[in-house]
Write an enzyme that holds these catalytic residues in place. Structure first.
Site, PDB file in Angstrom:
ATOM      1  CB  ALA A   1      30.701 -11.614  59.492  1.00 35.00           C
ATOM      2  CE  LYS A   2      24.808 -16.696  61.517  1.00 34.52           C
ATOM      3  NZ  LYS A   2      23.907 -16.610  60.370  1.00 34.52           N
ATOM      4  N   GLY A   3      28.249 -14.107  64.350  1.00 34.66           N
ATOM      5  CA  GLY A   3      28.593 -13.867  65.746  1.00 34.66           C
ATOM      6  C   GLY A   3      27.718 -14.711  66.645  1.00 34.66           C
TER       7      GLY A   3
END
Ligand code: NAD
Length: 424
Positions: free
Chosen positions: A113-115
């Protein structure tokens, strides 16, 4: 040749297209089932939030943030959150996919994931950053959690940011939940050894590469780009292990000493003066030319798209250890491979950080904390084994290390999907 702003260059430096190009080649070589390829090519979930925040002067500003979960096939999604003015959804997508492959390369039970939040931390006060962080956390709250998606620091976020996220999440859940993020302060459920972990991982795989190429650390000249968490720690630990750090490159200048730079001294000089330049024990050199210095190891540890089709032919290092995410474009891969440069791709070389994040998550869930020696020895075991897996795969299948890392990772994730029957 200098890269000019043409459509093809834009395509080359778009991280999502770069990640997709490697993915496509790896799946073709693997002969991966077409349907599975479709599943793994696209992120599983993309969330865009618009965060209203009151600034210190009373105005209300709305910031845009993203959280992308690429895959949860092997475990909860895992990946950092960055604050930067140029964050884009494509960049966050690419970084999320890289996290899936990275966790699979080092064989830890996480997806990717990444944000990111589009903002310029240099223009914001601590109070404003805290309000952005807390509001962003509230907006993504239903999508994160120790069993769902575990954020960590990335560019312009740090252990303080993680403490705010942990606190906001815990307030909503009505109990303290340390395992919701990693990269926290050690006094708040963080792991010993996390700060040094990515740089330490770079050093461990570089030592493995030297052994393979028959080189000795004491004869090894290293050029480091980016003197932050990854580059600074790697340089410090490598020097301690006997390497000669002959050049350090920062955004505002570069320094050189053929006999090796006193890394701790340079860190102190930067703290004192705000810059690495003007260090009495090294000479200032052109920062744009320094990555082309004659050296044994080049460690790009600053940002994306540093080595491109426009300059890959000028690199003179024998080994590239990718501390940063995406420092090499997929177009440059071919040139480096033709030139027989031994590349340790980002999804292997900088995986030490997520590996110790995994240890942090385990320790939080156990409520029992390890000493630094244990953290470092377990990190070394995982990095050495992962290096052997990737290089062994490359030898066996006649591909370069990057392609081997992608193929190995995609194969592991695809296998998990088949076992789970996730999409049956
Ligand atoms: P950081 O902000 O601590 O350090 C980055 C350094 O690079 C800073 O000192 C900055 O001034 C310098 N820099 C920026 N632009 C530059 C330029 N054009 N030329 C030279 N230097 C420049 O960040 P970090 O945590 O060390 O991360 C660096 C890279 O490593 C990023 O790509 C990040 O995604 C990746 N990474 C970090 C970790 C981690 O644990 N911190 C883990 C995996 C990957």
């Amino acid at each position: 040749m200098i890269l000019e702003a043409t459509a093809s260059v834009e395509k080359e430096i778009n991280p999502w297209l770069s990640a997709a190009a490697r993915f496509d080649e790896a799946t073709r070589r693997l002969g991966l089932d077409e349907g599975l390829g479709k599943v793994l090519r696209m992120p599983a979930m993309e969330l865009t939030v618009h965060i209203p925040v009151q600034l210190d002067d009373g105005r209300i500003e709305v910031f845009t943030g993203y959280r992308v979960q690429h895959s949860i096939a092997r475990g909860p999604a895992k990946g950092g959150i960055r604050f930067a003015p140029d964050v884009t959804l494509d960049e966050v997508r690419a970084l999320a996919a890289w996290m899936t492959w990275k966790c699979a390369v080092v064989n830890i039970p996480f997806g990717g994931a990444k944000g990111g939040v589009i903002c310029d931390p240099n223009l914001l006060s601590m109070g404003e950053l805290e309000r952005i962080t807390r509001r962003y956390t509230s907006e993504i709250l239903d999508f994160i959690g120790p069993e769902r998606d575990v954020p960590a620091p990335d560019m312009n976020t740090n252990e303080q940011t993680m403490a705010w996220i942990m606190d906001t999440y815990s307030m909503h859940k009505r109990h303290t939940e340390t395992a919701v993020v990693t990269g926290k302060p050690v006094d708040l459920g963080g792991s010993k050894g996390r700060t040094e972990a990515t740089g330490r991982g770079c050093m461990i795989v570089t030592l493995q590469a030297l052994r393979r190429l028959g080189l000795d650390a004491s004869q090894t000249r290293v050029v480091v780009q980016g003197f932050g968490n990854v580059g600074g720690m790697a340089a410090k630990l490598m020097r301690r292990a006997g390497f000669k750090i002959i050049a350090v490159i920062e955004y505002d200048g570069a320094v050189y000493n053929a006999q090796g730079i006193d890394v701790q001294g340079l860190m102190q000089h930067r703290r004192d003066t705000g810059s690495i330049t003007g260090f009495p024990e090294a000479e200032d050199i052109d920062k744009d030319e320094a990555i082309f210095l004659d050296c044994d190891v080049l460690l790009p540890a600053a940002k994306e798209n540093v080595i491109t089709s426009g300059n890959a032919h000028r690199i003179r290092a024998k080994i590239i250890c990718e501390g940063a995410n995406g420092p090499t474009t997929s177009e440059a891969d071919k040139i480096l491979a033709d030139r027989k440069i031994f590349v340790m791709p980002d999804i292997l070389a900088n995986a030490g950080g997520v590996t110790v994040s995994y240890f942090e998550w385990v320790q939080d869930r156990q409520g029992y904390f390890w000493n630094e020696e244990l953290v470092n020895s377990r990190l070394e075991e995982i990095m050495v084994n992962s290096f052997k897996d990737v290089v062994g795969y490359a030898d066996k299948h006649g591909v370069n290390n990057r392609m081997a890392a992608y193929m190995l990772a995609i194969d592991r994730v695809a296998f998990a999907i088949k076992l789970r029957g996730l999409y049956a």
